[in-house]
Structures are given as structure tokens and as C-alpha cells.
Design a protein around this motif. Structure first.
Motif, PDB file in Angstrom:
ATOM      1  N   VAL A   8       4.859  19.950  13.886  1.00 16.43           N
ATOM      2  CA  VAL A   8       4.513  20.854  12.448  1.00 16.43           C
ATOM      3  C   VAL A   8       5.666  20.731  11.636  1.00 16.43           C
ATOM      4  CG1 VAL A   8       5.424  22.831  12.467  1.00 16.43           C
ATOM      5  CG2 VAL A   8       4.789  22.542  14.870  1.00 16.43           C
ATOM      6  N   SER A   9       6.985  19.801  11.430  1.00 17.18           N
ATOM      7  CA  SER A   9       7.395  20.010   9.941  1.00 17.18           C
ATOM      8  C   SER A   9       6.534  18.879   9.143  1.00 17.18           C
ATOM      9  CB  SER A   9       8.637  19.209  10.411  1.00 17.18           C
ATOM     10  OG  SER A   9       9.101  20.134  10.906  1.00 17.18           O
ATOM     11  N   ALA A  10       5.199  17.746   9.659  1.00 16.00           N
ATOM     12  CA  ALA A  10       5.022  16.917   8.773  1.00 16.00           C
ATOM     13  C   ALA A  10       3.710  17.872   8.356  1.00 16.00           C
ATOM     14  CB  ALA A  10       3.906  15.993   9.544  1.00 16.00           C
ATOM     15  N   LEU A  11       2.664  18.837   9.291  1.00 15.12           N
ATOM     16  CA  LEU A  11       1.752  19.544   8.207  1.00 15.12           C
ATOM     17  C   LEU A  11       2.053  20.597   7.358  1.00 15.12           C
ATOM     18  CD1 LEU A  11       0.163  20.185  11.843  1.00 15.12           C
ATOM     19  CD2 LEU A  11      -1.017  19.165   9.876  1.00 15.12           C
ATOM     20  N   VAL A  12       3.123  21.254   7.048  1.00 12.91           N
ATOM     21  CA  VAL A  12       4.701  22.290   6.458  1.00 12.91           C
ATOM     22  C   VAL A  12       4.244  21.549   5.080  1.00 12.91           C
ATOM     23  CG1 VAL A  12       6.015  23.282   5.549  1.00 12.91           C
ATOM     24  CG2 VAL A  12       5.319  23.784   8.044  1.00 12.91           C
ATOM     25  N   ASP A  13       5.404  19.400   5.749  1.00 10.23           N
ATOM     26  CA  ASP A  13       5.632  19.054   4.585  1.00 10.23           C
ATOM     27  C   ASP A  13       4.194  18.676   3.329  1.00 10.23           C
ATOM     28  OD1 ASP A  13       8.525  19.650   4.825  1.00 10.23           O
ATOM     29  OD2 ASP A  13       8.486  17.969   6.050  1.00 10.23           O
ATOM     30  N   GLY A  14       3.322  18.398   4.490  1.00  9.81           N
ATOM     31  CA  GLY A  14       1.717  18.149   3.640  1.00  9.81           C
ATOM     32  C   GLY A  14       1.188  19.215   3.432  1.00  9.81           C
ATOM     33  N   GLY A  15       1.759  20.393   3.136  1.00 15.34           N
ATOM     34  CA  GLY A  15       1.060  21.206   1.986  1.00 15.34           C
ATOM     35  C   GLY A  15       0.655  22.534   2.606  1.00 15.34           C
ATOM     36  N   ALA A  16       0.206  22.350   4.190  1.00 15.91           N
ATOM     37  CA  ALA A  16       0.689  23.387   4.730  1.00 15.91           C
ATOM     38  C   ALA A  16       1.083  24.354   4.914  1.00 15.91           C
ATOM     39  CB  ALA A  16      -1.089  22.602   6.108  1.00 15.91           C
ATOM     40  N   THR A  17       0.587  25.988   5.147  1.00 22.00           N
ATOM     41  CA  THR A  17       1.601  26.874   5.930  1.00 22.00           C
ATOM     42  C   THR A  17       0.673  27.263   7.050  1.00 22.00           C
ATOM     43  OG1 THR A  17       1.636  28.258   3.783  1.00 22.00           O
ATOM     44  CG2 THR A  17       1.927  29.674   4.975  1.00 22.00           C
ATOM     45  N   CYS A  18       2.259  27.346   8.028  1.00 23.11           N
ATOM     46  CA  CYS A  18       2.685  27.949   9.310  1.00 23.11           C
ATOM     47  C   CYS A  18       2.323  29.181   9.699  1.00 23.11           C
ATOM     48  CB  CYS A  18       3.750  27.128  10.549  1.00 23.11           C
ATOM     49  SG  CYS A  18       3.191  27.693  12.149  1.00 23.11           S
TER      50      CYS A  18
ATOM     51  N   PRO B  95      -1.543  16.878   0.711  1.00 23.00           N
ATOM     52  CA  PRO B  95      -3.138  16.550   1.147  1.00 23.00           C
ATOM     53  C   PRO B  95      -3.439  17.965   1.584  1.00 23.00           C
ATOM     54  CG  PRO B  95      -1.305  15.317   2.539  1.00 23.00           C
ATOM     55  CD  PRO B  95      -1.022  15.833   0.987  1.00 23.00           C
ATOM     56  N   LEU B  96      -2.056  18.986   2.482  1.00 20.14           N
ATOM     57  CA  LEU B  96      -3.265  20.006   3.102  1.00 20.14           C
ATOM     58  C   LEU B  96      -2.606  21.569   2.434  1.00 20.14           C
ATOM     59  CD1 LEU B  96      -2.046  19.264   6.746  1.00 20.14           C
ATOM     60  CD2 LEU B  96      -4.268  18.786   5.650  1.00 20.14           C
ATOM     61  N   THR B  97      -2.587  21.387   0.833  1.00 25.54           N
ATOM     62  CA  THR B  97      -2.793  22.385   0.635  1.00 25.54           C
ATOM     63  C   THR B  97      -3.741  23.207   0.095  1.00 25.54           C
ATOM     64  OG1 THR B  97      -1.143  21.044  -1.514  1.00 25.54           O
ATOM     65  CG2 THR B  97      -2.526  23.566  -2.586  1.00 25.54           C
ATOM     66  N   GLY B  98      -3.057  24.975   0.648  1.00 24.62           N
ATOM     67  CA  GLY B  98      -4.208  25.646   0.426  1.00 24.62           C
ATOM     68  C   GLY B  98      -4.623  25.944   2.388  1.00 24.62           C
ATOM     69  N   LEU B  99      -4.185  24.887   2.715  1.00 27.58           N
ATOM     70  CA  LEU B  99      -4.661  25.493   4.580  1.00 27.58           C
ATOM     71  C   LEU B  99      -3.455  26.343   4.777  1.00 27.58           C
ATOM     72  CD1 LEU B  99      -6.180  22.292   5.109  1.00 27.58           C
ATOM     73  CD2 LEU B  99      -7.150  23.641   4.411  1.00 27.58           C
ATOM     74  N   CYS B 100      -3.823  27.021   6.276  1.00 30.22           N
ATOM     75  CA  CYS B 100      -2.555  27.652   6.559  1.00 30.22           C
ATOM     76  C   CYS B 100      -3.321  27.336   7.867  1.00 30.22           C
ATOM     77  CB  CYS B 100      -2.618  28.937   6.545  1.00 30.22           C
ATOM     78  SG  CYS B 100      -4.172  30.324   7.383  1.00 30.22           S
ATOM     79  N   PHE B 101      -2.525  27.271   9.866  1.00 28.00           N
ATOM     80  CA  PHE B 101      -2.683  26.932  10.704  1.00 28.00           C
ATOM     81  C   PHE B 101      -1.455  27.711  11.276  1.00 28.00           C
ATOM     82  CE2 PHE B 101       1.091  24.310   9.149  1.00 28.00           C
ATOM     83  CZ  PHE B 101       1.925  24.133  10.568  1.00 28.00           C
ATOM     84  N   ALA B 102      -2.374  27.901  13.225  1.00 25.41           N
ATOM     85  CA  ALA B 102      -0.855  27.857  13.739  1.00 25.41           C
ATOM     86  C   ALA B 102      -1.155  26.989  14.901  1.00 25.41           C
ATOM     87  CB  ALA B 102      -1.990  29.093  14.471  1.00 25.41           C
ATOM     88  N   ILE B 103       0.547  27.276  15.403  1.00 23.59           N
ATOM     89  CA  ILE B 103       0.520  26.341  16.730  1.00 23.59           C
ATOM     90  C   ILE B 103       0.216  26.698  18.327  1.00 23.59           C
ATOM     91  CG2 ILE B 103       1.621  24.856  15.156  1.00 23.59           C
ATOM     92  CD1 ILE B 103       4.296  26.471  16.213  1.00 23.59           C
ATOM     93  N   ALA B 104       0.497  25.834  19.112  1.00 21.36           N
ATOM     94  CA  ALA B 104       1.088  26.388  20.247  1.00 21.36           C
ATOM     95  C   ALA B 104       1.733  26.484  20.929  1.00 21.36           C
ATOM     96  CB  ALA B 104      -0.430  25.543  21.230  1.00 21.36           C
ATOM     97  N   ASP B 105       2.271  27.540  21.649  1.00 20.00           N
ATOM     98  CA  ASP B 105       3.577  27.784  21.847  1.00 20.00           C
ATOM     99  C   ASP B 105       3.983  27.465  23.107  1.00 20.00           C
ATOM    100  OD1 ASP B 105       6.212  29.244  21.375  1.00 20.00           O
ATOM    101  OD2 ASP B 105       5.331  30.424  23.000  1.00 20.00           O
ATOM    102  N   ALA B 106       3.719  25.722  22.639  1.00 16.08           N
ATOM    103  CA  ALA B 106       4.712  24.548  23.722  1.00 16.08           C
ATOM    104  C   ALA B 106       4.910  24.142  22.777  1.00 16.08           C
ATOM    105  CB  ALA B 106       3.587  24.152  24.342  1.00 16.08           C
ATOM    106  N   LEU B 107       4.406  24.298  21.472  1.00  9.72           N
ATOM    107  CA  LEU B 107       5.681  23.512  20.065  1.00  9.72           C
ATOM    108  C   LEU B 107       6.447  23.977  19.280  1.00  9.72           C
ATOM    109  CD1 LEU B 107       2.506  23.010  19.976  1.00  9.72           C
ATOM    110  CD2 LEU B 107       3.367  21.336  18.135  1.00  9.72           C
TER     111      LEU B 107
END
Length: 681
Positions: free
Chosen positions: A99-109, A59-71
């Protein structure tokens, strides 16, 4: 010679003064940084391969994301906004499930972003990693605590980003950087793999520029199945909250009002949220600090804010080991390992749990409440005058009996703070209170009552509208950042969702004085899908109205007329509620004279004319309203009623049918059509 030496000294001093001004200007200007200073670490977590056809892509194929440094990310030290924390902690051994769920969903961290030191502030400044540059207003603070994530999205470096929100840590930077920011309902997204700040308030939120991305991320994290979009039926504008804002209230509310009228053909309802909460939250007066008699705006909201800040600094909360959600059927909610249903009308909320009227558990097979016997408590409190009182008592007993599991910011981190006190921001150390358990228990009491109160107001189809922040983001190093008045009033707005656990989205509304401004929508706890869907439905129209407002060169007289017309309409509404029909007609007529381009004024006057049996005038007003807005459902209903009373039955049926086309579930129209068909088959 003496005069020559004096002249030389003057030139030297003048030169030093000019150099100082230049250096100060350079410091204020701040050199451009390629990533605006948003990132602490760059990394790459790649998604798994796409499934083979005919399976749908991730579902999130092609998207990239960042995470706050508390995760946490396995193999990286989580800095928690502090170099000292980094020095004294080890690498994470597991990656946060979110974070793992988003990556498994197709997004790149692609990286970890700056947060305020120990995620404690709402300003976005950080002495260890420097303050990220606000792309929308470089001379202003980006807001915190999730400053880097908001900046990364606003600067176009990622499609979306995760942040943490206890007292506004996602909503405020979203507002200051001019991007969408979503705080989900408390405990519906797992906080596992996140350094806790104040677990009774903590949520993982996210930022995006595109409402469809915001919604896609939400659907994955909330595990929402496909369902039809349910339109909102009620919008409540909290006038007392907008009175706190430094932005002209009309500039914020007019966009929402016009968008609601255009999309749904509905009127907004004006409420005083502070008064409403004060009437529903019995413990609110305990946190007023004498402000109820002070010459200050929003004393009830300030009291609410005080309770939130007590919880944030030194509170206690039942902390589940692994709070997760499973919404596969659209109704289940899980807290820890407890799975509960929200289908039964007789179920009520106790904190983040549900029990039915008999007090039995609504958990999975064979599971019971480990903290208290709901049945015994209901039996013991059966003489109470209100059902709500029983719910509150149950919650309080749960809190008291689970004290051994309660830990908040101070309990989580005070030992470490004491060990490195010299390295921690003095503002954090000084703000940690020593309030007793009874004070914190009362805060939890207020928190639970707030959830019930807002749930009763908003139900399943209501949206509360408030400003996200007090106004434009403050300038870098501005005195107001350390002002208690500024911080407490900002907390007034963020405390509404933080204390109630409701979901909230911040929506950008263009600029004011070249700085981003925004408005927030709040839905009941558990209404996350509804809020995400509403945001996507309304976003384009809201931005269209923002552009119209920005481009319009409305004269001051016309603006005053529009404001006076709205005031006249409100007086008409008040007279109508008091059944003073002619008085209502007079006020609506005044509103129409001041601004004859608002269909609601004609439709409201038609309602008053119907009560006065002036059916022809009612029919004419409804026609005027429909000419201005063909989607105004109430005008069709009222014109149908007027035509029925005038004997124009065929035309009346046409009006009621048109209302049903616009709103298929409208009972008034359905009943009227059935009645007319029976009388005149």
C-alpha cells in the motif's frame, strides 16, 4: 355469519401472502447503495508532492485505489471480513509495504473494502458486512474473497483496487464483475502487512478496468524497468478446461483465436491440460478420490483441485519473513532476503529458490541456503534417472527441514477460531481438515512439479488460455453456492495458477445471458511482465472481436459450418503430423468448403501441397491466405518456398523479405534469403 367469517379469513390469508411476496421481492431486489456496499471504511492516504522538473512525475499520478480489508493500514483495525475479528484485535501499527509503495508512486488510497469472512470463500457473501452488490449483475454474487475491491472497480469508484488471492480470490470476482483481474506469480509481490490465509498459495492481486492501469500498477509493484514488449509466440487453448464451462466454448475461444490471428498471424494450439499435468505430476493420482474412473469431466484437474484445497485448508509452506522482489535489471528475483539470478541456462527452480547444476547457491555474496545443502543433495541423488527428480527431492527436503516455519490457515488462525467458534461461519470450521504432514508434503510435491510442468510447456513466450470461472456468476443465495460439485469444479480452474505459482490475468469478454463472462491467460512463473504486456497489446482487439461476435447475426447453419470447419482443420493437422499428406489436403479442402474465409485453412493446405511437391497449388493457396490476411507469416514463407522450387527466385526473395518485415527474428526466412543470394547474387 359463518360463511362471512370464512370469507374474511380467506382475504386475510390472501393479503398476508401478497405481503410476503412483496417483501421477498424487495429482499431479492436489494436497495441501491451509493458505494454498492463495497467499502468497510473510507480513508485518505495522500501521495507525496511531485518531484521538481526535469524529473518525471510519479508513475501512478492521478489514480485512486482501494484495498481489501486484509491489508494493514496504520491506525485502522483490519477486520479480515469479520466483526468478531475486529472486536478481538488491535489497530495496525504499520501500513502494508505494498500500500505504501502505491501511495509513494502517486496514487491515493481512498478506502478498505469488504472481503469474505476470513478471506475463505470464493462467492463474495459476508454475514457481517453484507454482500457487496455486483454492478454488472445486481442479482448475482460478486465473487470472492476480494468482493468489495472488484465491485469498487466495476462501479467506477476507484481506478484500481488490491485484493488477495489464494484459491481464486481476485480472479473469480474479476470475472463475475466484468473487470480485469491480475494474480501475479507467487512470492514476487511482498505479503508483508497482510493477514495470511495460506502462505503457499497467497498472493496480492489487483483489479482495473483499463489494461494500461493494470500494467502501470504491475510495473510499480514488480519494480520492472523499461523494456521492449516481447510478443507471444505460442497460445495453448486448454480444451478440457473449456469443456467444464457452462458457456459455449466457441463463444469464449473464438474471440481469442481471431484476435491471435489478427494481431500475430498465428494459430492457437489445442491441448488437453489435464492429461498433460497427469503425465508430469507423479503425485496427482493421490488426490483423485476415485474420480479417475468416474463419469466426470477433467478427473486430473479435479485431483489437482483437491490438492490445492488441502493446502488451503490445512497445508504447510516455507514462509519467508519478508518476501520481496527486485527486478531492476529485469532478471533478478528476491525471495525473503535471498536475491537470485535467472540469466544462466543451467539454473533450475527449487520452490521459489534457484540453484545451479553444481548445487551451489545463486544468492547474494556470502549467502547460502539456510534450509539445506543443495550440493550434498545433488551428490546423493546423482543416480536418479531424471534431473527433475533431483529438483523435487531437494524441494521436499527443504520443506521437511523447515517445518518449524510452516504455518497455513489452520496454524495461523485455529486458536482464535476455537475461542470464538460460535461467531465464525460453520462452513469454515467444518472444512478445516486434520490431514497429516505426509499428505501436505505430497501436496507441496504436486505444487512444485506443477510449476516445472507449466514452465516446460509455456517457456518464455507461451500463453495458456482457460476459462476463469465455470460460467455466469450464480444468483444470490443460489443452492449451487453450497454445492460441493460447483465448488470443486470452480477450483479446477483456479488451481492451475494457485498450485503452480504461475501468473494469471482474467479478461472480460462481454456478456452471456446478461451476465459478465471472461477468459484467462496464464504465463509461466516469473512471466509477469510478459503477461501484462500481452494483455495490454491484445485487449483492444479482444474487445473488438467481442463486439463483432455480439453484433453478428450468424445463422445456426453458418455457425455449425464454422464449427465443422474447425473440426476438419484439426483432423487435417493430425494427419499432417502423421505425414499423411494427401489425407491432410482432403481435410483442409473440406474445411475451406465449409468456411472459405479463414486464411489458416489455405496456409495449412499449402504446407501439405509442398510435401506432395504440388508447388503451383501451394503457391495459389498461400496467395489466397495472404489476400485474406496480409500479416500471416507462414503463408509468405510457404509461398516463398513454392516459388523457389518453381524457379521464381526474385519473387521468392520478396516473400521471404516480407516475412522478415512481419517477424524480424524469423530464422527460416533469413536462412532462405542467404541461400538464394549465394546461388543467385
Amino acid at each position: 355469519m359463518a360463511s362471512s367469517g370464512a370469507a374474511t379469513n380467506i382475504f386475510v390469508l390472501l393479503g398476508l401472502g401478497i405481503a410476503g411476496v412483496i417483501l421477498a421481492a424487495r429482499r431479492l431486489r436489494r436497495p441501491a447503495r451509493p458505494d454498492h456496499g463495497a467499502f468497510i471504511a473510507r480513508l485518505e492516504l495522500l501521495p507525496p508532492p511531485q518531484p521538481p522538473p526535469p524529473q518525471a512525475p510519479h508513475p501512478l499520478t492521478g489514480l485512486c485505489f482501494a484495498i481489501a480489508d486484509a491489508l494493514h493500514v496504520r491506525g485502522y483495525i483490519t477486520s479480515f471480513g469479520s466483526l468478531e475479528w475486529t472486536r478481538t484485535h488491535e489497530e495496525a501499527t504499520q501500513t502494508s509495504p505494498v500500500v505504501s509503495a502505491l501511495v509513494d508512486g502517486g496514487a491515493t488510497c481512498v478506502g478498505k473494502t469488504v472481503i469474505d469472512e476470513m478471506a475463505y470463500s470464493i462467492h463474495g457473501d459476508n454475514k457481517h458486512f453484507d454482500t457487496p452488490t455486483n454492478p454488472a449483475a445486481p442479482d448475482r454474487v460478486p465473487g470472492g474473497c476480494s468482493s468489495g475491491s472488484a465491485v469498487a472497480v466495476a462501479g467506477g469508484m476507484v481506478d484500481f483496487a488490491l485484493g488477495i488471492d489464494s484459491i481464486g480470490g481476485v480472479r473469480i470476482p474479476g470475472a463475475y464483475c466484468g473487470v480485469l483481474a491480475f494474480r501475479p506469480s507467487h512470492a514476487v509481490v511482498s505479503n508483508s502487512g497482510v493477514i495470511p490465509v495460506a502462505p503457499s498459495l497467497d498472493t496480492i492481486g489487483w483489479f482495473a478496468r483499463d489494461p494500461s492501469v493494470l500494467r502501470r500498477v504491475g510495473h510499480l509493484l514488480l519494480r520492472l524497468p523499461y523494456a521492449d514488449i516481447r510478443p507471444p509466440r505460442h497460445f495453448y487453448i486448454a480444451d478440457d478446461c473449456f469443456e467444464l464451462s457452462k458457456i459455449p466454448a466457441r463463444k469464449l475461444t473464438q474471440v481469442v483465436t481471431k484476435s491471435v490471428e489478427k494481431l500475430f498471424g498465428r494459430q492457437v494450439t489445442r491441448v488437453n491440460l489435464g492429461n498433460y499435468l497427469a503425465s508430469r505430476i507423479s503425485t496427482l493420482k493421490n488426490y483423485s478420490n476415485g474420480q479417475e474412473n468416474a463419469d466426470t469431466k477433467g478427473p486430473s484437474l479435479l485431483a489437482f483441485s483437491n490438492a490445492m484445497r488441502l493446502l488451503h485448508n490445512d497445508g504447510h509452506q516455507i514462509e519467508e519473513d519478508n518476501p520481496e522482489v527486485d527486478n531492476k535489471d529485469g532478471h533478478q528475483v528476491a525471495v525473503g532476503d535471498h536475491r537470485i539470478k535467472e540469466e544462466d541456462d543451467h539454473q533450475i527452480g527449487v520452490g521459489d529458490h534457484l540453484i545451479n547444476e553444481e548445487g551451489s547457491s545463486l544468492l547474494g555474496p556470502g549467502m547460502q541456503f539456510s534450509y539445506f545443502s543443495a550440493r550434498d543433495l545433488f551428490s546423493a541423488r546423482s543416480t536418479l534417472p531424471s534431473y527433475k527428480a533431483k529438483v523435487v527431492d531437494c524441494w521436499m527436503d527443504a520443506v521437511l527441514q523447515s517445518r518449524q516455519k510452516m504455518r497455513e490457515f489452520k496454524d495461523q488462525h485455529m486458536e482464535w477460531i476455537n475461542s470464538v467458534k460460535a461467531s465464525v461461519d460453520a462452513r469454515i470450521v467444518s472444512s478445516l481438515s486434520n490431514d497429516g504432514d505426509s499428505v501436505i508434503d505430497n501436496c507441496q510435491h504436486a505444487r512444485n512439479e506443477a510449476r516445472l510442468a507449466l514452465g516446460a510447456l509455456l517457456k518464455d513466450d507461451g500463453i495458456l488460455v482457460i476459462p476463469t470461472a465455470l460460467g455466469s456468476p450464480p444468483k444470490l443465495n443460489a443452492k449451487e453456492l453450497s454445492s460441493e460439485n460447483y465448488n470443486s469444479q470452480t477450483s479446477c480452474l483456479s488451481s492451475i495458477a494457485s498450485m503452480s505459482g504461475c501468473c494469471q490475468v482474467s479478461i472480460p469478454l462481454g456478456t452471456h445471458d446478461k451476465c459478465p463472462i471472461s477468459v484467462s491467460f496464464i504465463a509461466r512463473h516469473g512471466g509477469d511482465r510478459f503477461l501484462l504486456d500481452t494483455t495490454q497489446t491484445m485487449y483492444a482487439t479482444i474487445q473488438e472481436q467481442v463486439e463483432i461476435l455480439a453484433k453478428s447475426n450468424v445463422s445456426s447453419k453458418q455457425a455449425m459450418n464454422e464449427e465443422a470447419a474447425e473440426a476438419a482443420k484439426e483432423k487435417g493437422n493430425a494427419a499432417f503430423k502423421e505425414k499423411q499428406w494427401q489425407k491432410a489436403v482432403n481435410f483442409y479442402t473440406e474445411a475451406i468448403k465449409l468456411n472459405g474465409k479463414v486464411p489458416t485453412y489455405y496456409s495449412n493446405r499449402a504446407a501439405a501441397f509442398l510435401e506432395l511437391t504440388s508447388y503451383r497449388q501451394a503457391e495459389a493457396d498461400c496467395t489466397s491466405a495472404i489476400d485474406l490476411d496480409p500479416k500471416i507469416v507462414k503463408a509468405y514463407l510457404r509461398r516463398g518456398t513454392a516459388r523457389e522450387m518453381l524457379g521464381y527466385y526474385k519473387e521468392a526473395v520478396e516473400d521471404f523479405n516480407h516475412a522478415l518485415v512481419l517477424e524480424p527474428m524469423n530464422k527460416t526466412a533469413g536462412v532462405a534469403i542467404n541461400r538464394l543470394k549465394k546461388l543467385f547474387p
